[in-house]
Each structure stands twice: as structure tokens, then as C-alpha cells.
Scaffold this active site. Structure first.
Site, mmCIF file in Angstrom:
data_model
loop_
_atom_site.group_PDB
_atom_site.id
_atom_site.type_symbol
_atom_site.label_atom_id
_atom_site.label_comp_id
_atom_site.label_asym_id
_atom_site.label_seq_id
_atom_site.Cartn_x
_atom_site.Cartn_y
_atom_site.Cartn_z
ATOM 1 N N LYS A 245 42.827 8.115 -1.051
ATOM 2 C CA LYS A 245 44.231 7.802 -1.320
ATOM 3 C C LYS A 245 44.602 6.433 -0.746
ATOM 4 O O LYS A 245 43.823 5.839 0.008
ATOM 5 C CB LYS A 245 45.112 8.891 -0.714
ATOM 6 N N ARG B 74 35.245 20.257 -0.475
ATOM 7 C CA ARG B 74 36.476 20.777 0.148
ATOM 8 C C ARG B 74 36.249 21.008 1.647
ATOM 9 O O ARG B 74 37.098 20.674 2.468
ATOM 10 C CB ARG B 74 36.911 22.087 -0.512
ATOM 11 N N THR C 190 44.165 20.638 4.451
ATOM 12 C CA THR C 190 45.158 19.674 3.978
ATOM 13 C C THR C 190 45.965 19.077 5.124
ATOM 14 O O THR C 190 46.231 17.881 5.144
ATOM 15 C CB THR C 190 46.101 20.354 2.956
ATOM 16 N N ARG D 211 39.494 14.717 7.131
ATOM 17 C CA ARG D 211 40.892 14.795 7.580
ATOM 18 C C ARG D 211 40.994 15.064 9.076
ATOM 19 O O ARG D 211 41.905 14.566 9.735
ATOM 20 C CB ARG D 211 41.636 15.854 6.780
ATOM 21 N N HIS E 133 41.775 13.140 -1.597
ATOM 22 C CA HIS E 133 42.060 14.273 -2.490
ATOM 23 C C HIS E 133 40.726 14.732 -3.063
ATOM 24 O O HIS E 133 39.857 13.913 -3.368
ATOM 25 C CB HIS E 133 42.978 13.849 -3.645
#
Length: 148
Positions: free
Chosen positions: A9, A85, A91, A102, A115
Site C-alpha cells: 500500500k 495471509r 489486519t 504487519r 493487502h
């Protein structure tokens, strides 16, 4: 072979994480079959986030994803959707495990670096939004015989 869509992103591009992220997926043994640095238009963002159209945060999603360049990628490999994932982490960065993208680099839910498709169906849909068929390169990678 299974494919998934991943996108660094705008926050990840600005913070210079493209190389780090590509390296993690290559080291895992996945094969990059499509990639491009691009500016997401409001139209593409609307297609990409179509399932969130009626939600109150839809406008913020579109504004953020169109705020700067993204690095769109298609990766291929056995179990790539689920493994990607797991490699990305939850998230919410504060809930993501250390060692995940993350968990290591994310700060907020809105700016969580990456993403990734959440299913094979989503991957197929998202790949079609961001890539033309001729932009994907099907090739034999010698390393695959050592992995699969």
C-alpha cells in the site's frame, strides 16, 4: 498452481518496504509472476473495495489507496493464499505477531503496509482488476523442483 494478489500500500511504498516484502515471499519459495508500480485510480479502488461500498469507512479506504503509488503483485505457489495471509499477519498491526509483515512494520489499521487476497475467489477477482492476462508471466523456476 495457486495464485494470489498482494499489494504494498502507499504507506509501505513510501516507507521503502517493497524490497523487504518481495524478499520475504521469494525466500519462502513463492514465484513472482506479475508486478508493477502503479497509481490506483478511484475507479480501480471502487472495484477493489466493492464489498465495502456501503460501509462508513469506504471513502477513507479509497482516499488512502489512491493517495500514492502502490506495488501490485501476483505470486504463485502451493497454498500461497493462506500462507501469504499468515506472513502478512493480522489486519490490526498491534495484534499481529512479531515476524509477520504487519507485526514488524505496521502501525495502524488504516496504514498496515500490505493487502493480500483472503481466498482463491478474491485472488482471481483482484488479479483481474489490477492485471491484464498478458502482464502475467508463466515461466519455469528451477528452484521449484527443490520445493515441490
Amino acid at each position: 498452481m495457486e495464485k494470489t494478489f498482494l499489494m504494498v500500500k502507499p504507506d509501505g511504498v513510501q516507507r521503502a518496504f517493497i524490497g523487504e516484502i518481495v524478499a520475504r515471499f521469494e525466500k519462502k519459495g513463492f514465484q513472482l509472476v506479475g508486478a508493477k508500480l502503479m497509481q490506483v485510480t478511484p475507479e480501480i479502488a471502487g472495484q477493489h473495495y466493492a464489498e465495502h461500498k456501503e460501509k462508513p469507512f469506504f471513502g477513507e479506504l479509497v482516499d488512502f489507496i489512491t493517495s500514492g503509488p502502490v506495488f501490485a503483485m501476483v505470486w504463485q505457489g502451493e497454498g500461497v493464499v493462506d500462507t501469504a495471509r499468515n506472513m502478512m499477519g493480522k489486519t490490526r498491526p498491534h495484534e499481529a505477531a512479531p515476524g509477520t509483515i504487519r507485526g514488524d512494520f505496521g502501525v495502524t489499521v488504516a496504514k498496515n503496509i500490505i493487502h493480500g487476497s483472503d481466498s482463491l475467489e478474491s485472488a482471481e477477482r483482484e488479479i483481474a482488476i489490477f492485471f491484464k492476462e498478458e502482464e502475467l508471466v508463466d515461466y519455469s523456476k528451477l528452484m521449484n523442483e527443490w520445493i515441490y
